[in-house]
Design an enzyme around this catalytic site. Sequence first.
Site, PDB file in Angstrom:
ATOM      1  N   GLU A 227       0.807  -1.238   0.000  1.00 53.23           N
ATOM      2  CA  GLU A 227       0.000   0.000   0.000  1.00 53.23           C
ATOM      3  C   GLU A 227       0.833   1.278   0.000  1.00 53.23           C
ATOM      4  OE1 GLU A 227      -2.603  -0.412   3.385  1.00 53.23           O
ATOM      5  OE2 GLU A 227      -3.661  -2.119   2.516  1.00 53.23           O
TER       6      GLU A 227
ATOM      7  N   GLU B  70      -5.976 -10.927  -1.051  1.00 50.70           N
ATOM      8  CA  GLU B  70      -6.773 -10.694   0.166  1.00 50.70           C
ATOM      9  C   GLU B  70      -8.267 -10.660  -0.153  1.00 50.70           C
ATOM     10  OE1 GLU B  70      -5.308  -7.305   2.382  1.00 50.70           O
ATOM     11  OE2 GLU B  70      -3.227  -7.767   1.920  1.00 50.70           O
TER      12      GLU B  70
HETATM   13  C1  XIL Z   1      -5.855  -6.585   8.516  1.00 55.17           C
HETATM   14  C2  XIL Z   1      -6.156  -7.781   9.407  1.00 55.17           C
HETATM   15  O1  XIL Z   1      -7.082  -8.618   8.753  1.00 55.17           O
HETATM   16  C3  XIL Z   1      -6.691  -7.324  10.740  1.00 55.17           C
HETATM   17  O2  XIL Z   1      -6.820  -8.428  11.628  1.00 55.17           O
HETATM   18  C4  XIL Z   1      -5.769  -6.275  11.358  1.00 55.17           C
HETATM   19  O3  XIL Z   1      -6.358  -5.772  12.537  1.00 55.17           O
HETATM   20  C5  XIL Z   1      -5.511  -5.135  10.393  1.00 55.17           C
HETATM   21  O4  XIL Z   1      -5.006  -5.675   9.181  1.00 55.17           O
HETATM   22  N1  XIL Z   1      -4.761  -4.788   3.864  1.00 55.17           N
HETATM   23  C6  XIL Z   1      -3.738  -5.614   4.261  1.00 55.17           C
HETATM   24  C7  XIL Z   1      -3.933  -6.530   5.412  1.00 55.17           C
HETATM   25  O5  XIL Z   1      -2.706  -5.671   3.573  1.00 55.17           O
HETATM   26  O6  XIL Z   1      -2.729  -6.759   6.119  1.00 55.17           O
HETATM   27  C8  XIL Z   1      -4.987  -6.036   6.346  1.00 55.17           C
HETATM   28  O7  XIL Z   1      -5.223  -7.035   7.349  1.00 55.17           O
HETATM   29  C9  XIL Z   1      -6.257  -5.719   5.588  1.00 55.17           C
HETATM   30  C10 XIL Z   1      -6.016  -4.623   4.568  1.00 55.17           C
END
Ligand code: XIL
Length: 319
Positions: free
Chosen positions: A123, A230
């Site tokens: 990101e 994701e």
């Molecule tokens: C999220 C997790 O799912 C949560 O448990 C944590 O509190 C915050 O992070 N983008 C990403 C992930 O790259 O690492 C994130 O994961 C969600 C958004």
Amino acid sequence: MTLKEKYAPFFRIGAAVNTRTVDTRAGILKAHFNSLTCENDTKPEGVTRDGVSYDFTRGDKIVNFAREHGMAFRLHTLAWHQATPEAMYGGRTREAAITMMESHFSKMAAKYGDAYAVDVVNEALDDSEGKFLRDTPLKAIIGDDYVDVAYTLARKYFPGNALVYNDYLECDPVKSKKIFELIHGMKRRGVPVDVFGFQSHYNIYSPEPDAVRRAFELYSKLGVRFQVTELDASLFAYGDASSLPAPAQELLQRQAGYYRGLFAVYREYAELIDSVTFWGVADPDSWLNNFPVKGRHDWPLPFDGDGNAKSCAESILDF
Ligand code: XIL
């Protein structure tokens, strides 16, 4: 047939897990998935409080599960503006921050060098129209070339691993141009980036599968491979802060149709896709139960709380 069996000719099917769900969902993981990601436990904050002493207990639990069951795993993530202890980079000079980065990468590589893919920078881009790189501590300390520095260092410690640039809003017209420009620029400068990671935090209304197809078309000009890193499909549209006591049948049907369309696009691009990873296994474990609305239930994943395949899992399998 299970997800991983049905999709074996196309790409790996992955899930993100934590130290609890790797136990509670072990049966589903073994049956349906052949790739794992640590949801939080290999983020900088998951392994160290200061970049000096490290505790890999939690990451090891998950990665060892993958290793023991012949599953591949993705390493998430080496550098991110979130989940990074202030003590790692705060107050350092550019040189000292780069030294810290190198030390962190080398420690992660020593433990998890068998990952097939590594999210190096997560990101890095700003979501808004005018601005390119997001303002982050690493950008402020190292400078605008921090992304290049990170991938160059990552290649040294992860010589044979796929180096991924991972980001969200990847189908949005504004953000996708920036993602294209970032990766294109890195390639032109000879900075090693192998894969674009589509985070794919979607909802059952948007982006439509056609927009996802257009994004694949655009990024396929970059000469990188793809991973869906994701994936989830919320029952709530972007900006909708309402809540539901239970998922309406009609919404679950829409979700099934949504996932059907999405996986049809993935199969079209299968030659370029290494893996499609869901951000969780079963609905009650999803991060979306706390984001963007704290404590609101959502039902974005292919399995329900009892571990049963939802209609969206069936639609993914039905082709
Ligand atoms: C999220 C997790 O799912 C949560 O448990 C944590 O509190 C915050 O992070 N983008 C990403 C992930 O790259 O690492 C994130 O994961 C969600 C958004």
